[in-house]
Design a protein around this motif. Structure first.
Motif, short mmCIF file in Angstrom:
data_model
loop_
_atom_site.label_atom_id
_atom_site.label_comp_id
_atom_site.label_asym_id
_atom_site.label_seq_id
_atom_site.Cartn_x
_atom_site.Cartn_y
_atom_site.Cartn_z
N UNK A 196 98.84 70.62 77.62
CA UNK A 196 99.77 70.82 76.25
C UNK A 196 101.23 70.47 76.66
N UNK A 197 101.78 71.16 77.73
CA UNK A 197 102.98 71.20 78.02
C UNK A 197 103.44 69.86 78.43
N UNK A 198 102.79 69.37 79.68
CA UNK A 198 103.29 68.07 80.47
C UNK A 198 102.83 66.97 79.68
N UNK A 199 101.88 66.78 79.10
CA UNK A 199 101.22 65.48 78.26
C UNK A 199 101.59 65.32 76.87
N UNK A 200 101.54 66.51 76.27
CA UNK A 200 101.41 66.40 74.85
C UNK A 200 102.93 66.73 74.27
N UNK A 201 103.55 67.57 75.04
CA UNK A 201 105.08 68.10 74.75
C UNK A 201 104.80 69.07 73.50
N UNK A 202 103.68 69.77 73.55
CA UNK A 202 103.45 70.83 72.67
C UNK A 202 103.88 72.26 73.40
N UNK A 203 103.66 73.26 72.69
CA UNK A 203 103.66 74.66 72.73
C UNK A 203 102.55 75.37 72.77
N UNK A 204 101.94 76.00 73.51
CA UNK A 204 100.53 76.84 73.25
C UNK A 204 101.18 77.96 72.55
N UNK A 222 85.00 67.59 79.74
CA UNK A 222 84.51 67.47 80.83
C UNK A 222 84.62 68.34 81.93
N UNK A 223 85.45 69.41 81.91
CA UNK A 223 85.74 70.36 82.94
C UNK A 223 84.89 71.68 82.53
N UNK A 224 84.36 71.86 81.39
CA UNK A 224 83.70 72.89 80.75
C UNK A 224 82.15 72.81 81.39
N UNK A 225 82.05 73.21 82.65
CA UNK A 225 80.61 73.16 83.41
C UNK A 225 80.45 74.38 84.27
N UNK A 226 79.32 74.66 84.41
CA UNK A 226 79.00 75.79 85.35
C UNK A 226 79.88 75.72 86.79
N UNK A 227 80.26 77.03 87.20
CA UNK A 227 81.06 77.28 88.22
C UNK A 227 82.73 77.13 88.01
N UNK A 228 83.05 76.71 86.97
CA UNK A 228 84.36 76.72 86.35
C UNK A 228 84.68 77.89 85.91
N UNK A 229 86.09 78.74 86.06
CA UNK A 229 86.59 79.88 85.58
C UNK A 229 87.16 79.57 84.25
N UNK A 230 87.22 80.38 83.09
CA UNK A 230 87.91 80.33 82.23
C UNK A 230 89.31 80.41 82.58
N UNK A 231 89.73 81.09 83.47
CA UNK A 231 91.44 80.82 83.94
C UNK A 231 91.77 79.42 84.22
N UNK A 232 90.77 78.69 85.02
CA UNK A 232 90.96 77.10 85.23
C UNK A 232 91.04 76.28 84.04
N UNK A 233 90.20 76.71 82.85
CA UNK A 233 90.28 75.99 81.83
C UNK A 233 91.61 76.18 81.18
N UNK A 234 92.15 77.43 81.32
CA UNK A 234 93.22 77.73 80.48
C UNK A 234 94.70 77.08 81.31
N UNK A 235 94.46 76.92 82.57
CA UNK A 235 95.75 76.42 83.36
C UNK A 235 95.61 74.95 83.11
N UNK A 236 94.28 74.37 83.15
CA UNK A 236 94.38 72.68 82.72
C UNK A 236 94.81 72.58 81.24
N UNK A 237 94.28 73.42 80.32
CA UNK A 237 94.95 73.19 78.79
C UNK A 237 96.27 73.17 78.87
N UNK A 238 96.94 74.45 79.42
CA UNK A 238 98.38 74.57 79.48
C UNK A 238 99.10 73.34 80.04
N UNK A 239 98.82 73.07 81.32
CA UNK A 239 99.46 71.81 81.72
C UNK A 239 99.42 70.64 81.04
#
Length: 286
Positions: free
Chosen positions: A67-75, A48-65
């Motif tokens: 992975x680490x905080x919700x899934x308990x996984x390591x990127x 849902x976050x992949x849309x016009x105006x978003x930066x790939x840096x922001x997508x990276x931040x959201x995925x990282x958080x």
């Protein structure tokens, strides 16, 4: 040999553990099922976050958080550093338009008409789950939509070949035939790879080739299939950051990826989740 020719999907093939193909145990397979599903769920989450105006840096931040905080996984990509490379600086790879693979997230906003591949690898309890999908930003061009669809079909045509006794060259040949019939080219320098507790291991899974060549598949093998298909010519260009790979002629490129288990009778796709896109009509999963 040029630098571009030395690239082999995240590593220099001769310096990483490529000496033998491991057959995974029941415990390994159970761990890989969990890691694979989690990797795919990261892509479900970020959609849902992949849309016009978003930066790939922001997508990276959201995925990282996530992975680490919700899934308990390591990127897995974060600080990944094969011999001769600088550490990869982000949690995911974001490859936009003419970027074939390993695009580094940055502060440039995505705009209407862009296409982007998000490549996710998570580590859970030591096991790696590796998958990628294509995303359209707003309304894509007819070319971009067709290229993504043909590449998606290439992925599943390759997967459908998987069963004990089949050669890796059979998979590559089927993918190459489909891509070239559509007028596209297959990237040669990068390939799928064995995966488990090690990010990249034997075998190499080429997306082109000749039937009956390369290793024969056995039950218990796990590897990725991840065709990179260019709208133009197959030649690539390595960028100065040491990671980003683009099409030399600046044509669009697309990629889809799954992690596959060879079963006694065929295959199991380990990187599926509830939000995964609809399968091609010719694929029927049990």
């Amino acid at each position: 040999m040029s630098r571009a020719q030395q690239f082999q999907h995240f590593f220099k093939i001769t310096k990483i553990r490529m000496d033998s193909i491991s057959i995974k145990s029941a415990e390994d397979i159970a761990g890989m099922r969990i890691a694979g599903k989690l990797a795919s769920e990261v892509l479900d989450y970020i959609t849902p976050f992949v849309k016009p105006g978003v930066t790939t840096e922001e997508l990276d931040r959201l995925c990282h958080e996530y992975m680490v905080n919700v899934q308990g996984t390591i990127p897995a990509p974060l600080n990944y550093c094969p011999p001769g490379y600088t550490p990869y600086p982000k949690a995911i790879c974001t490859s936009v338009n003419d970027v074939i693979c390993h695009g580094i997230p940055n502060a440039k906003a995505l705009k209407n008409g862009d296409v982007v591949n998000l490549d996710i690898t998570v580590i859970k309890d030591g096991y790696h789950g590796d998958t990628s999908r294509m995303f359209f930003i707003g309304e894509p061009s007819i070319l971009a939509r067709r290229l993504s669809q043909i590449t998606y079909e290439c992925l599943w045509i390759g997967i459908a070949k998987v069963k004990p006794g089949v050669h890796l060259g059979d998979i590559g040949h089927a993918i190459q035939q489909h891509a070239e019939k559509a007028g596209y080219s297959v990237v040669r320098e990068f390939c799928g790879h064995g995966i488990g507790k090690v990010f990249h291991e034997a075998p190499q899974v080429m997306h082109y080739g000749k039937p009956g060549t390369m290793e024969k598949l056995e039950a218990g093998m796990i590897f990725t299939i991840e065709p990179m298909i260019n709208a133009g010519k197959k030649e690539i260009k390595a960028m100065p950051d040491g990671w980003t790979i683009k099409t030399k002629d600046r044509s669009l490129s697309a990629q889809w990826e799954h992690t596959i288990l060879v079963t006694e009778t065929g295959f199991e796709v380990l990187t599926m989740s509830e939000g995964y896109p609809a399968l091609p009509d010719f694929i029927k999963l049990a």
